[in-house]
Design an enzyme around this catalytic site. Structure first.
Site, mmCIF file in Angstrom:
data_model
loop_
_atom_site.group_PDB
_atom_site.id
_atom_site.type_symbol
_atom_site.label_atom_id
_atom_site.label_comp_id
_atom_site.label_asym_id
_atom_site.label_seq_id
_atom_site.Cartn_x
_atom_site.Cartn_y
_atom_site.Cartn_z
ATOM 1 N N SER A 9 77.025 41.503 34.742
ATOM 2 C CA SER A 9 77.337 40.114 35.073
ATOM 3 C C SER A 9 76.212 39.495 35.889
ATOM 4 C CB SER A 9 78.643 40.030 35.866
ATOM 5 O OG SER A 9 78.752 38.741 36.423
ATOM 6 N N HIS A 34 76.850 39.142 30.640
ATOM 7 C CA HIS A 34 78.106 38.467 30.984
ATOM 8 C C HIS A 34 77.803 37.270 31.895
ATOM 9 C CE1 HIS A 34 82.517 38.542 31.546
ATOM 10 N NE2 HIS A 34 82.285 38.246 32.825
ATOM 11 N N ASP A 36 79.448 34.279 34.074
ATOM 12 C CA ASP A 36 80.692 33.843 34.726
ATOM 13 C C ASP A 36 80.628 32.370 35.102
ATOM 14 O OD1 ASP A 36 82.377 36.218 34.922
ATOM 15 O OD2 ASP A 36 80.770 37.044 36.156
ATOM 16 N N MET A 38 82.525 29.145 36.598
ATOM 17 C CA MET A 38 83.667 28.818 37.473
ATOM 18 C C MET A 38 83.639 27.337 37.840
ATOM 19 S SD MET A 38 83.337 31.985 40.111
ATOM 20 C CE MET A 38 83.090 33.675 39.536
ATOM 21 N N HIS A 67 82.260 33.902 30.049
ATOM 22 C CA HIS A 67 83.611 34.034 30.597
ATOM 23 C C HIS A 67 83.943 32.730 31.316
ATOM 24 C CE1 HIS A 67 86.275 36.352 33.767
ATOM 25 N NE2 HIS A 67 86.975 35.497 33.047
ATOM 26 N N MET A 69 86.022 30.625 33.473
ATOM 27 C CA MET A 69 87.086 30.567 34.478
ATOM 28 C C MET A 69 87.253 29.107 34.864
ATOM 29 S SD MET A 69 85.971 33.954 36.575
ATOM 30 C CE MET A 69 84.348 33.944 35.856
ATOM 31 N N MET A 138 91.301 41.346 33.774
ATOM 32 C CA MET A 138 90.686 41.149 35.095
ATOM 33 C C MET A 138 91.186 42.245 36.032
ATOM 34 S SD MET A 138 88.659 38.649 34.725
ATOM 35 C CE MET A 138 88.104 38.752 36.431
ATOM 36 N N PHE A 144 85.180 35.681 42.376
ATOM 37 C CA PHE A 144 84.109 36.236 43.204
ATOM 38 C C PHE A 144 83.688 37.612 42.692
ATOM 39 C CE2 PHE A 144 86.832 33.519 45.709
ATOM 40 C CZ PHE A 144 85.916 32.635 46.285
ATOM 41 N N ASP A 176 86.854 43.696 33.685
ATOM 42 C CA ASP A 176 85.974 42.849 34.491
ATOM 43 C C ASP A 176 86.420 42.816 35.944
ATOM 44 O OD1 ASP A 176 84.159 41.000 35.375
ATOM 45 O OD2 ASP A 176 84.984 39.316 34.240
HETATM 46 C C1 DX5 Z 1 84.861 37.685 38.749
HETATM 47 C C2 DX5 Z 1 83.955 37.704 37.558
HETATM 48 C C3 DX5 Z 1 83.293 39.010 37.328
HETATM 49 C C4 DX5 Z 1 82.364 39.416 38.426
HETATM 50 C C5 DX5 Z 1 82.337 40.907 38.473
HETATM 51 O O1 DX5 Z 1 85.499 36.471 38.821
HETATM 52 O O2 DX5 Z 1 84.672 37.382 36.385
HETATM 53 O O3 DX5 Z 1 82.615 39.033 36.074
HETATM 54 O O4 DX5 Z 1 81.053 38.933 38.262
HETATM 55 O O5 DX5 Z 1 81.620 41.268 39.587
HETATM 56 P P1 DX5 Z 1 81.793 42.684 40.260
HETATM 57 O O6 DX5 Z 1 81.366 43.692 39.243
HETATM 58 O O7 DX5 Z 1 80.880 42.590 41.436
HETATM 59 O O8 DX5 Z 1 83.239 42.841 40.637
HETATM 60 ZN ZN ZN Z 2 83.605 37.744 34.392
#
Ligand code: DX5
Ligand code: ZN
Length: 221
Positions: A9, A34, A36, A38, A67, A69, A138, A144, A176
């Site tokens: 990620s 990946h 992320d 948000m 991904h 969110m 998840m 985060f 994830d």
């Molecule tokens: C969390 C994200 C994850 C995150 C994972 O909201 O969807 O993809 O980046 O990070 P780690 O591996 O540090 O938990």
């Molecule tokens: Zn993610």
């Protein structure tokens, strides 16, 4: 047992050095990158969006796994496809018309994923399991990086695996959040196909080596 698909990620990377971080991933055995996204509404954090994904795509030689969110993700899937998304996951909790949303993603020739929060029961996917290319379980609450892995994830993988087998579906299982060298073998053993890892990869002293360790995690299990 197959080797897992490893998807580092980019959220945990050095944003001031994004080009080199992407090049490092290109030179590693990572399978997907990946991304992320948000929106500060669906999750209590804002990360980055379309222009940054476009910048990543300019250097990336691996498929981008986006991904989302965000609330009402259907407003943006086409834009993310345009900047290079190969797969797009939307949250069960953010979609009023999930079946339609998955179709929209597939019509763009992307793999269609459904992400489920830790509180969401896997059984809710029963009626659409055959329409889902991958389920992102998840294993932390989204928003985060660097959070503690939730142990109940293993039983969710088992429930999802049963659902997939019962329906003769081809759905991949992605995990994830909080993935590391200790839980990765157990996750793959339980049925995980795709491991997302942020801080475990980017905070390590040798990220390329760490990615390779995750890829070969079953060799040492
Ligand atoms: C969390 C994200 C994850 C995150 C994972 O909201 O969807 O993809 O980046 O990070 P780690 O591996 O540090 O938990
Ligand atoms: Zn993610």
């Amino acid at each position: 047992m197959n080797k897992p698909i490893v998807a580092p990620s980019i959220l945990a990377s050095d944003f001031a050095n994004l080009e080199n971080e992407v090049k490092m991933l290109n030179n590693s055995v990572a399978d997907w990158i990946h991304i992320d996204v948000m929106d500060g509404v669906f999750v209590p954090n804002i990360s980055f969006g379309i222009p940054v994904t476009e910048a990543i795509n300019r250097h990336a030689k691996k498929p981008l796994d986006v991904h989302l969110m965000i609330e009402q993700p259907e407003r943006y899937v086409e834009s993310f496809k345009k900047v290079g998304a190969a797969s797009i996951s939307v949250h069960y909790e953010a979609c009023k018309h999930l079946h339609r949303n998955l179709q929209q993603i597939k019509d763009l020739d992307c793999m269609a994923g459904v992400a489920v929060n830790p509180h969401t029961n896997i059984g809710l996917l029963r009626d659409i399991i055959k329409d889902i290319d991958f389920v992102c379980i998840m294993s932390v609450n989204p928003g985060f990086g660097g959070q503690k892995f939730i142990e109940n994830t293993y039983s969710k993988i088992e429930a999802l695996k049963r659902l997939i087998v019962d329906h003769d579906a081809k759905t991949l299982i992605q995990i994830d959040g909080g993935v590391n060298q200790d839980n990765a073998p157990k996750l793959v053993q339980a049925g995980a196909d795709v491991l997302v890892a942020g801080s475990f990869v980017f905070n390590s002293s040798d990220p390329k080596h760490t990615i390779s360790d995750l890829k070969n995690v079953m060799n040492h299990a």
